[in-house]
Design a protein around this motif. Structure first.
Motif, PDB file in Angstrom:
ATOM      1  N   CYS A 150     -15.304  15.678  -9.482  1.00 53.71           N
ATOM      2  CA  CYS A 150     -16.111  15.207 -10.218  1.00 53.71           C
ATOM      3  C   CYS A 150     -16.241  13.937  -9.818  1.00 53.71           C
ATOM      4  O   CYS A 150     -15.222  12.992  -9.782  1.00 53.71           O
ATOM      5  N   ALA A 151     -17.355  13.641  -9.155  1.00 55.18           N
ATOM      6  CA  ALA A 151     -17.723  12.574  -8.535  1.00 55.18           C
ATOM      7  C   ALA A 151     -17.605  11.440  -9.670  1.00 55.18           C
ATOM      8  O   ALA A 151     -18.554  11.247 -11.158  1.00 55.18           O
ATOM      9  N   ASP A 152     -16.952  10.037  -9.814  1.00 47.67           N
ATOM     10  CA  ASP A 152     -16.646   9.197 -10.842  1.00 47.67           C
ATOM     11  C   ASP A 152     -17.143   7.784 -10.182  1.00 47.67           C
ATOM     12  O   ASP A 152     -17.423   7.211  -9.059  1.00 47.67           O
ATOM     13  N   PRO A 153     -18.902   7.651 -10.594  1.00 39.91           N
ATOM     14  CA  PRO A 153     -19.288   6.284  -9.869  1.00 39.91           C
ATOM     15  C   PRO A 153     -18.878   5.021  -9.583  1.00 39.91           C
ATOM     16  O   PRO A 153     -19.049   4.115  -9.055  1.00 39.91           O
ATOM     17  N   MET A 154     -17.815   4.609 -10.615  1.00 38.62           N
ATOM     18  CA  MET A 154     -16.997   3.758 -10.592  1.00 38.62           C
ATOM     19  C   MET A 154     -15.502   3.428  -9.402  1.00 38.62           C
ATOM     20  O   MET A 154     -14.922   2.844  -9.476  1.00 38.62           O
ATOM     21  N   ALA A 155     -15.731   5.217  -8.768  1.00 33.88           N
ATOM     22  CA  ALA A 155     -14.582   4.969  -7.629  1.00 33.88           C
ATOM     23  C   ALA A 155     -14.314   3.888  -6.500  1.00 33.88           C
ATOM     24  O   ALA A 155     -15.693   3.225  -6.558  1.00 33.88           O
ATOM     25  N   HIS A 156     -13.272   3.663  -6.293  1.00 31.70           N
ATOM     26  CA  HIS A 156     -13.111   2.974  -5.190  1.00 31.70           C
ATOM     27  C   HIS A 156     -14.652   2.773  -4.033  1.00 31.70           C
ATOM     28  O   HIS A 156     -14.633   3.702  -3.498  1.00 31.70           O
ATOM     29  N   GLN A 157     -15.158   1.769  -3.559  1.00 27.96           N
ATOM     30  CA  GLN A 157     -16.210   1.755  -2.261  1.00 27.96           C
ATOM     31  C   GLN A 157     -16.062   1.107  -1.243  1.00 27.96           C
ATOM     32  O   GLN A 157     -15.479  -0.180  -1.965  1.00 27.96           O
ATOM     33  N   ALA A 158     -15.931   1.458  -0.104  1.00 27.63           N
ATOM     34  CA  ALA A 158     -15.931   0.939   1.228  1.00 27.63           C
ATOM     35  C   ALA A 158     -16.817  -0.066   1.678  1.00 27.63           C
ATOM     36  O   ALA A 158     -17.675  -0.440   0.879  1.00 27.63           O
ATOM     37  N   LEU A 159     -15.952  -0.672   2.468  1.00 34.03           N
ATOM     38  CA  LEU A 159     -17.162  -2.467   2.239  1.00 34.03           C
ATOM     39  C   LEU A 159     -17.525  -2.121   4.127  1.00 34.03           C
ATOM     40  O   LEU A 159     -17.006  -1.159   4.475  1.00 34.03           O
ATOM     41  N   PRO A 160     -18.511  -2.044   4.440  1.00 36.84           N
ATOM     42  CA  PRO A 160     -19.737  -1.996   5.712  1.00 36.84           C
ATOM     43  C   PRO A 160     -19.048  -2.760   6.678  1.00 36.84           C
ATOM     44  O   PRO A 160     -18.315  -3.950   6.797  1.00 36.84           O
ATOM     45  N   TRP A 161     -18.841  -2.373   8.184  1.00 38.57           N
ATOM     46  CA  TRP A 161     -18.065  -2.834   8.935  1.00 38.57           C
ATOM     47  C   TRP A 161     -18.383  -4.053   9.600  1.00 38.57           C
ATOM     48  O   TRP A 161     -19.758  -4.168   9.340  1.00 38.57           O
ATOM     49  N   ARG A 162     -18.666  -5.256  10.049  1.00 31.06           N
ATOM     50  CA  ARG A 162     -18.727  -6.484  10.302  1.00 31.06           C
ATOM     51  C   ARG A 162     -18.200  -6.972  11.418  1.00 31.06           C
ATOM     52  O   ARG A 162     -17.186  -5.874  12.103  1.00 31.06           O
ATOM     53  N   PRO A 163     -19.578  -7.350  12.004  1.00 27.51           N
ATOM     54  CA  PRO A 163     -19.321  -7.496  13.597  1.00 27.51           C
ATOM     55  C   PRO A 163     -17.546  -8.308  13.611  1.00 27.51           C
ATOM     56  O   PRO A 163     -18.096  -9.692  13.031  1.00 27.51           O
ATOM     57  N   GLY A 164     -17.148  -8.213  14.764  1.00 24.87           N
ATOM     58  CA  GLY A 164     -15.704  -8.913  15.146  1.00 24.87           C
ATOM     59  C   GLY A 164     -15.059  -8.224  14.323  1.00 24.87           C
ATOM     60  O   GLY A 164     -13.395  -8.550  14.816  1.00 24.87           O
ATOM     61  N   GLU A 165     -15.309  -6.915  13.279  1.00 25.88           N
ATOM     62  CA  GLU A 165     -13.807  -6.584  13.030  1.00 25.88           C
ATOM     63  C   GLU A 165     -13.236  -5.296  14.178  1.00 25.88           C
ATOM     64  O   GLU A 165     -14.237  -4.556  14.607  1.00 25.88           O
ATOM     65  N   ARG A 166     -12.471  -5.380  13.866  1.00 19.01           N
ATOM     66  CA  ARG A 166     -12.302  -3.817  13.643  1.00 19.01           C
ATOM     67  C   ARG A 166     -12.667  -2.345  13.099  1.00 19.01           C
ATOM     68  O   ARG A 166     -12.313  -2.456  12.189  1.00 19.01           O
ATOM     69  N   VAL A 167     -12.878  -1.243  13.977  1.00 25.18           N
ATOM     70  CA  VAL A 167     -13.845  -0.225  12.969  1.00 25.18           C
ATOM     71  C   VAL A 167     -11.943   0.249  12.899  1.00 25.18           C
ATOM     72  O   VAL A 167     -11.458   0.462  13.550  1.00 25.18           O
TER      73      VAL A 167
END
Length: 365
Positions: free
Chosen positions: A164-181
């Motif tokens: 059951c997909a909860d729209p309020m579930a945790h969301q990931a942040l997009p990768w930003r240059p300089g970050e470890r993938v």
């Protein structure tokens, strides 16, 4: 009110026990009174979620594998509670529930989570399939397999995607240059999860001269009997990019990632991969179970053949070569699961099943 005795193998974290709160909540919305009976405690990591919805549960306190005494305990519990329906999950609980139902004249409903069963369990459930009045497949893929491998008739089978997909579930942040993938996976350390294939794919990347434009790591959240073997592979092959994190809190873990990998050999619905998509992560998933139904290749992730080291290495390289593109794929993945597995759809199937139960009770009156 319809009294449902929900029987599961254990209160262990992960697997079939974790979705129980969503299932129970949906059944309650349609007038069910549910009580849970577990045949063993194991690590007990499912208990907190059961308590959070106020679900009454009981657990057999004897030794694991003592099936005779476990059944005697279960039968005694059912004699006292007197359910209108017995609902079962996984082979051990299903067979015990079927026997108890036959003794009491109580109809049985049984989950089917994975039709790629061990040969002995497959033969057992084929033999007892008519002792369950209704079978509930947790996905389209398992429904098809349940008909072909277990011989369950279509009229005796309902598909209820166990997510059951909860729209309020945790969301990931997009990768930003300089970050470890940061890539990750959730699952038991078990051969079915294919984490040895992931190790081989990482070795293949390195031996093929692949150079990631950004530093990366892959973290596996989970425990199991394969830990020592995987640790040995990581150590002997010098796979510095891979780490075994042990048990993790799924929502926070997924929110910390940029992409998700599920290289399994056997799956049913694979809740973890769908939770990853809900968190906004693109998924590299083996083409088994429900994953090829959910992952749109090249749009929400990549579908690879199970046990295919070269395909997994290639998909990882595509993720790592263009990490900025993973965010767009992840948003497409999130949109897809929100459309396919909405709360309204989840609850409506519970209503259909409760309508069937009402007809059974009316005809038996």
């Amino acid at each position: 009110m319809t009294k449902i005795a929900y029987i599961i193998n254990s209160l262990e974290g992960g697997g079939a026990a974790f979705p129980v709160p969503d299932v129970v909540t949906a059944l309650r919305a349609h007038g069910a009174d549910v009580q849970l009976f577990a045949l063993s405690r194991r690590d007990g990591r499912a208990i907190a979620a059961l308590d959070a919805i106020g679900l009454n549960w009981s657990v057999y306190a004897g030794a694991k594998g003592d099936h005779v005494r476990a059944f005697a305990w279960l039968n005694g519990q059912l004699r006292q509670w007197r359910p209108d329906v017995i609902w079962t999950s996984l082979t051990q609980a299903t067979v015990m529930g079927q026997i108890a139902g036959a003794l009491r004249g109580t109809p049985v409903i049984s989950w089917q989570h994975n039709a790629f069963l061990r040969p002995a369990n497959l033969r057992l459930l084929r033999a007892t399939r008519r002792m369950s009045r209704l079978w509930v497949a947790d996905s389209q893929s398992v429904a098809a397999l349940s008909q072909s491998r277990l011989g369950i008739a279509a009229r005796d089978l309902v598909t209820w995607p166990l997510f059951c997909a909860d729209p309020m579930a945790h969301q990931a942040l997009p990768w930003r240059p300089g970050e470890r993938v940061r890539l990750g996976s959730l699952g038991r350390l078990h051969p079915n999860k294919g984490y040895d294939v992931l190790c081989e794919a990482l070795v293949k990347l390195r031996s093929g001269g692949f150079q990631s434009p950004a530093p990366f790591e892959i973290v596996i959240g989970g425990e199991g009997a394969e830990r020592e073997r995987l640790e040995a592979l990581i150590r002997t092959q010098g796979i510095d990019e891979l780490r075994l994190a042990g048990f993790v809190e799924a929502g926070a873990f997924l929110a910390s990632l940029h992409g998700y990998v599920q290289p399994s050999r056997a799956e049913g619905l694979c809740i973890a991969a769908h939770e990853a998509m809900l968190a906004g992560l693109p998924v590299i998933g083996a083409g088994i179970g429900e994953m090829p139904y959910s992952i749109v290749d090249g749009e929400t992730g990549y579908v690879i053949a199970p046990d295919d080291v070269n395909a997994l290495a290639g998909a990882l390289a595509r993720f790592l070569t263009d990490p900025a593109h993973m965010a767009a794929m992840g948003m497409a993945a999130r949109k897809r699961v929100l459309e396919r597995f909405s709360k309204s759809q989840f609850t409506s199937v519970a209503g259909e099943i409760m309508d069937r139960i009402a007809l059974w009770r009316k005809s038996a009156a």
